[in-house]
Write a protein that holds these residues in place. Structure first.
Motif, PDB file in Angstrom:
ATOM      1  N   ASP A  63     147.640  59.774 -16.641  1.00 12.22           N
ATOM      2  CA  ASP A  63     149.012  59.670 -16.665  1.00 12.22           C
ATOM      3  C   ASP A  63     149.897  60.491 -15.427  1.00 12.22           C
ATOM      4  N   THR A  64     149.158  60.945 -14.713  1.00 13.29           N
ATOM      5  CA  THR A  64     149.966  61.714 -13.573  1.00 13.29           C
ATOM      6  C   THR A  64     150.261  60.674 -12.581  1.00 13.29           C
ATOM      7  N   THR A  65     151.589  60.428 -12.120  1.00 13.95           N
ATOM      8  CA  THR A  65     151.777  59.783 -10.784  1.00 13.95           C
ATOM      9  C   THR A  65     152.079  60.706  -9.679  1.00 13.95           C
ATOM     10  N   HIS A  91     159.295  49.172 -11.848  1.00 10.24           N
ATOM     11  CA  HIS A  91     158.593  49.350 -13.250  1.00 10.24           C
ATOM     12  C   HIS A  91     159.977  49.211 -14.006  1.00 10.24           C
ATOM     13  N   GLN A 180     161.530  57.231  -7.550  1.00 11.53           N
ATOM     14  CA  GLN A 180     160.175  56.988  -8.371  1.00 11.53           C
ATOM     15  C   GLN A 180     160.239  58.099  -9.182  1.00 11.53           C
ATOM     16  N   PRO A 182     158.015  60.796  -9.116  1.00  9.71           N
ATOM     17  CA  PRO A 182     156.541  60.973  -9.436  1.00  9.71           C
ATOM     18  C   PRO A 182     156.236  62.327 -10.122  1.00  9.71           C
TER      19      PRO A 182
END
Length: 674
Positions: A63-65, A91, A180, A182
């Protein structure tokens, strides 16, 4: 977040690094340092999965972006700036479509009591809550704030990306990655194409971001202001220092001194063993001891000493003829691009300035405001209106990016430098080449096989060896590492002549220049003092962009200064006689005393409102972080009270930021009237 164990990378006989193990934790701000070619960019590619190591593991939770900005990337040309930046929210757009589809399905059905309908409602509720928690309603405002922070104007948003240079398009890619949000940001030389204001905005953004950051940069001020941890690649190993960059420099020096002492002790021990073996090799009574010494010698693991940079090497410009007292004089210089009958663009107007012999001055400002254009006017490369005089006996040494394309491609690196070196300096050519990353076999390379960055460095070396008395350097540090920049900076400081430096590198300019010319809005203003004196003043100055929040007060307070800076306008209104009309220290432009007092009163009131707005923003941001942490806990995942408070606070924050922007514009407007 990211766990690295026993990492080994080989491209040849000797590995780049081996047995590397470390962990990237939440909110880490890691500066990745090491000499050019040590493997910094390679390590970033491995962390983001674009490249595989020879051995070892890189563990990243599912689940890490990860957001990765490389030095060079393929850019799109078929969209506007806004449309390209909106891709960061792909997304969110997809989630919005799912929510709308679920809502439409609920509207089309009437079996309100059925289990199937209740399941649909529950699915809609879950998806809608996710949509709200993503801050989707504020995406557009966040997009605009990010683009403005990186130097774009609102008028640029609808322009096609193919109208922008490569540097500006890289800013769009950086904006997409930041938007985004992240979990981990991997940034490879993110400041290469940014101006000072955008660099400071990025510093603030990264400092406040919840993402972990791993960055490679040769901008010493930038990495020191951002980092709280330093990873160094040296001697094929990765050493972890749990401190920011400036503290790492001190610890590394101490570490190297310890290594040197240990190395010297080991060498003495080895020599003693060898001497014992040679002395008693043929004596039967000492045979056992000799064999023991031989075995001990074989087991010794040589102590490696960290590489020494060449920043301690001194380089001085060759002597040159003395120029006149005023190498550059501009009076009412104006530059307009475009035909008079067609569309035209005013770059700057009424520029009046005088640069004295021996001065070191900086040209700063956002990209596109005319810094390089004025340099080209001085060089006589482009036409202009007004009067511009290059003084008596001035010999100009000019460095720009295109200078690298003028090198003779048939020569080697060594031959290129040897052809311009004179006198004793020829005995130190290899040292000079090493200081600029052309050591060893690199010096035998042909110019035609060099990259753009390598050609730029080679052109810089040539310039350092030519006898000139006026240096004009346009972004000289873009392709230099820290050691090379130190060599160049020291050479310019010791230079007897005059220097004009166009640069966004604060650390490079600090202690080097004594006057700053600020370009912006078609004007040029002169600021007396160093670069940090200018930055402190620019925080309140008329050319600062309040809308972009680019000059944050925390930065100025952290910079030491013993000097006070003064500024003066160097605009010359059309029709003025006898030089420029100067307004020193923000004095009233013809306003009466009463009017000036009234403006001061309004300014204090507006500034107080801005401070109050900043306080509210800070409180709401703090509360959002608390709610984020609460909602991450499983027991609070369905707590609607927290979800509602998060949504309400996020909306209030967006409104307060817009109010802050309006108030800041009001402060700027009042300040300009004084």
């Amino acid at each position: 977040m990211i766990s690295v164990e026993s990492l080994r990378v080989e491209f040849g006989v000797k590995p780049l690094f081996a047995d590397a193990s470390f962990v990237v934790n939440d909110r880490d701000r890691i500066a990745l340092v090491g000499k050019n070619g040590a493997g910094k960019s390679t390590l970033l590619k491995i962390l983001c999965g674009q490249q595989h190591p020879t051995s070892g593991t890189v563990s990243v939770p599912n689940d890490t972006t990860i957001g990765y900005l490389p030095q060079v990337m393929v850019l799109q040309d078929d969209t506007t700036v806004r449309q390209e930046a909106q891709k960061a929210f792909a997304h969110v757009a997809e989630l919005k479509k799912r929510v709308e589809r679920l809502e439409q399905q609920m509207n089309e059905r009437s079996d309100y009591e059925s289990d199937d309908y209740m399941a649909l409602v529950e699915r809609y509720t879950t998806e809608h809550e996710r949509y709200i928690m993503m801050g989707a309603e504020g995406c557009e405002a966040e997009l605009e704030r990010t683009l403005i922070g990186l130097g774009f104007e609102r008028s640029d948003f609808e322009r096609p990306t193919n109208e922008f240079s490569g540097g500006w398009r890289m800013r769009i890619e950086l904006a997409k990655i930041l938007l985004q949000k992240p979990d981990v940001l991997l940034l490879d030389e993110p400041t290469n194409h940014l101006d000072i204001e955008s660099i400071q905005w990025l510093e603030q953004f990264l400092s406040q971001s919840p993402s972990a950051v791993v960055l490679v940069s040769h901008d010493r001020a930038f990495i020191n202001n951002v980092s709280n941890r330093t990873l160094e690649i040296s001697c094929g190993r990765i050493i972890d220092y749990k401190v920011k960059y400036n503290e790492y420099v001190v610890l590394r020096r101490e570490r190297r001194e310890q290594q040197l002492r240990a190395y010297e002790n080991q060498q003495k021990e080895i020599q003693d063993m060898k001497a014992f073996i040679e002395r008693f090799r043929y004596q039967a009574t000492k045979a056992v001891q000799v064999q023991q010494k031989v075995k001990q010698l074989e087991k010794i693991v040589p102590i490696e000493v960290d590489e020494v940079d060449n920043s301690a090497m001194h380089l001085k410009f060759p002597p040159c003829l003395r120029s006149g007292d005023y190498p550059v004089i501009c009076e009412d210089v104006k530059k307009v691009y475009g035909a008079p009958e067609g569309a035209s663009h005013l770059v700057f107007d009424n520029v009046t300035l005088t640069i004295k012999r021996g001065e070191k001055v900086a040209f700063v400002g956002k990209n596109g405001e005319g810094k390089s254009t004025l340099v080209k006017c001085i060089m006589g490369e482009i036409p202009f209106d007004g009067h511009l005089k290059v003084g008596h006996n001035v010999q100009i040494g000019y460095f720009a990016q295109n200078q690298a394309q003028l090198l003779d491609e048939s020569l080697t690196v060594f031959q290129t430098v040897d052809n311009v070196a004179k006198g004793d300096i020829r005995l130190r050519i290899n040292d000079i080449l090493g200081a600029f990353m052309f050591g060893g076999e690199q010096s035998d390379k042909k110019v035609k096989v060099l990259s753009g960055g390598e050609r730029s460095r080679l052109a810089m070396i040539r310039l350092l060896l030519e006898p000139v008395n006026l240096l004009i350097l346009d972004e000289p540090t873009n392709h230099l590492d820290m050691a090379s920049k130190d060599v160049l900076k020291e050479a310019i400081k010791a230079f007897d002549g005059t220097a004009i430096i166009v640069s966004h590198d604060r650390e490079f300019l600090d202690g080097l220049v004594t006057k700053v010319y600020e370009f912006g809005g078609g004007r040029v203003r002169e600021h007396l003092g160093g670069i940090y004196d200018f930055l402190r003043e620019a925080h309140q100055g008329p050319l600062s962009s309040a809308e972009g929040d680019t000059l944050d007060s925390y930065f100025y307070k952290s910079q030491p200064s013993n000097a006070k800076s003064a500024s003066k306008s160097i605009e010359t209104p059309s029709g003025a006689v006898g030089g420029a009309q100067k307004a020193v220290g923000g004095a009233s432009k013809g306003a009466s005393y009463a009017e000036h007092k009234e403006l001061q009163k309004r300014l204090r009131k507006a500034e107080k409102a801005v401070e109050e707005s900043e306080r509210k923003i800070s409180e709401m941001e703090h509360r959002l972080k608390e709610l984020d942490e609460l909602l991450m806990k499983p027991e609070n995942a369905s707590n609607m009270e927290f979800v509602t408070e998060y949504t309400t606070t996020k909306k209030a924050l967006d409104e307060e930021v817009e109010r802050w922007e309006r108030l800041s514009e009001e402060v700027e407007t009042i300040d300009n009237k004084q």
